[in-house]
Design an enzyme around this catalytic site. Structure first.
Site, PDB file in Angstrom:
ATOM      1  N   LYS A  54       0.842  -1.208   0.000  1.00  0.00           N
ATOM      2  CA  LYS A  54       0.000   0.000   0.000  1.00  0.00           C
ATOM      3  C   LYS A  54       0.873   1.253   0.000  1.00  0.00           C
ATOM      4  O   LYS A  54       0.656   2.183  -0.789  1.00  0.00           O
ATOM      5  CB  LYS A  54      -0.933   0.005   1.227  1.00  0.00           C
ATOM      6  N   GLN A  98      -3.945  -0.958   9.944  1.00  0.00           N
ATOM      7  CA  GLN A  98      -3.895  -2.312   9.409  1.00  0.00           C
ATOM      8  C   GLN A  98      -4.507  -3.299  10.401  1.00  0.00           C
ATOM      9  O   GLN A  98      -4.150  -3.321  11.579  1.00  0.00           O
ATOM     10  CB  GLN A  98      -2.437  -2.695   9.078  1.00  0.00           C
ATOM     11  N   ASP A 124     -10.262   3.700   4.483  1.00  0.00           N
ATOM     12  CA  ASP A 124     -10.754   2.323   4.465  1.00  0.00           C
ATOM     13  C   ASP A 124     -12.282   2.277   4.386  1.00  0.00           C
ATOM     14  O   ASP A 124     -12.861   1.224   4.130  1.00  0.00           O
ATOM     15  CB  ASP A 124     -10.305   1.589   5.742  1.00  0.00           C
TER      16      ASP A 124
END
Ligand code: NAD
Length: 308
Positions: A54, A98, A124
């Site tokens: 990412k 994460q 997200d």
């Protein structure tokens, strides 16, 4: 006939090429690039790989990409403090925590940390505000994996409107937002889960079948209407010869890969589905690269929305 392979790696590369000029234009207008802050707690090998990919993708497109590490032993308060400092940092437009967080942070820690992220920086799309906006079809930031699946379907010219889509899996991260995105594109949507009765029969109704379960090779030919499009979200690692032999034939590429590396990846879809599906995403190289491209897209979208 073998299913058409939906090449997520190639589609994601095109998306990244399209996004890089947008990042540059933002930087030219605002004197700084869009910024992503990733919080990684602990040292899971899989999380390290996801986070590295990412950050690399976002940095290569010309954005700022910063990693904030916490020890495996870090407390929930430390994680919350890190998120709050990123919320307050004007050079950070997107925040990504994460998952999974270390078990030591306690039950429900993940929800608390996601809830602490400024919704305007929630790349997200996990915050309750963004989940709610998605229900009402007015979200700017949508969960990256389902968003990537939609992007792949649209760019591969697979019709959605009027089709019957069946989503197996009802997580907040994949299954539910996937179902909503399909609904918003006028599919007739069925959501299936661990308590669904006669799952293969339900799945066989699908023109578009999305598997987001987390069980290796679970979706067999019996689940798939001939010609259906199958999107395999699952990422599962097989690390014993017996497991690999259950799914992959002698002499196959996956068997060779296992002999070299000691493990192989498999999705939630059984390899035999290739014989009946019309189109299918591979694992790896299907949904995964799209998820990462959508982190970049959401980072730029968050930067633009915040600058307005
Ligand atoms: P999850 O464990 O939160 O949810 C799994 C869902 O599957 C649940 O809703 C459950 O009801 C359903 N399920 C479980 N067993 C079932 C069964 N026997 N029959 C029917 N339904 C069943 O998982 P998740 O976070 O939604 O992730 C799903 C999979 O997608 C995992 O393999 C994960 O690694 C993968 N994933 C991939 C990406 C990517 O970028 N490709 C991103 C996120 C998740």
């Amino acid at each position: 006939m073998a299913a058409r392979r939906l090449d997520g790696t190639a589609v994601a590369a095109r998306i990244r090429e399209e996004l890089a000029p947008k990042a540059a234009a933002f930087a030219a207008r605002h004197g700084r690039p869009p910024g992503l802050g990733v919080v990684l707690a602990g040292s899971s090998a899989a999380s390290e790989i996801y986070v590295r990919n990412k950050l690399k993708t976002v940095a290569e497109a010309g954005c700022k990409a910063a990693l904030f590490r916490l020890d495996e032993s870090a407390s929930l308060d430390e994680a919350l403090a890190t998120v709050r400092s990123l919320n307050a940092d004007d050079t950070i437009d997107g925040i990504l925590v994460q998952s999974p967080l270390p078990a030591g942070m306690g039950k429900g820690a993940e929800q608390q940390v996601f809830d602490a992220v400024d919704p305007a920086k929630d790349v997200d799309g996990f915050h309750a505000i963004n989940a709610g906006l998605l229900v009402q079809k007015r979200a700017t930031l949508v969960a990256c994996t389902p968003l990537g699946c939609i992007e792949l379907l649209e760019r591969e010219a697979i019709p959605i409107a009027g089709r019957h889509a069946v989503v197996i899996g009802r997580s907040d991260i994949v299954g539910k937002p996937m179902a909503l995105l399909l609904l918003h594109r006028d599919a007739t949507v069925t959501i299936c889960h661990s308590r669904t009765t006669d799952l293969p029969a339900m799945a066989r109704q699908a023109d578009i079948l999305v598997a987001a379960i987390g069980r290796p090779g679970f979706v067999t030919k019996a689940f798939v209407k001939p010609g259906a499009t199958v999107i395999d979200v699952g990422i599962n690692r097989l690390d014993t010869a017996d497991d690999v032999a259950r799914f992959f034939a002698e002499g196959s590429a996956k068997r060779r890969q296992f002999a070299e590396k000691g493990s192989v990846l498999i999705g939630d879809v059984h390899p035999e589905v290739e014989e009946v599906a019309g189109a299918l995403t591979p694992v790896p190289g299907g949904v995964g690269p799209l998820t990462i491209a959508m982190v970049l897209r959401n980072t730029i979208a968050a930067a633009e929305a915040r600058a307005q």
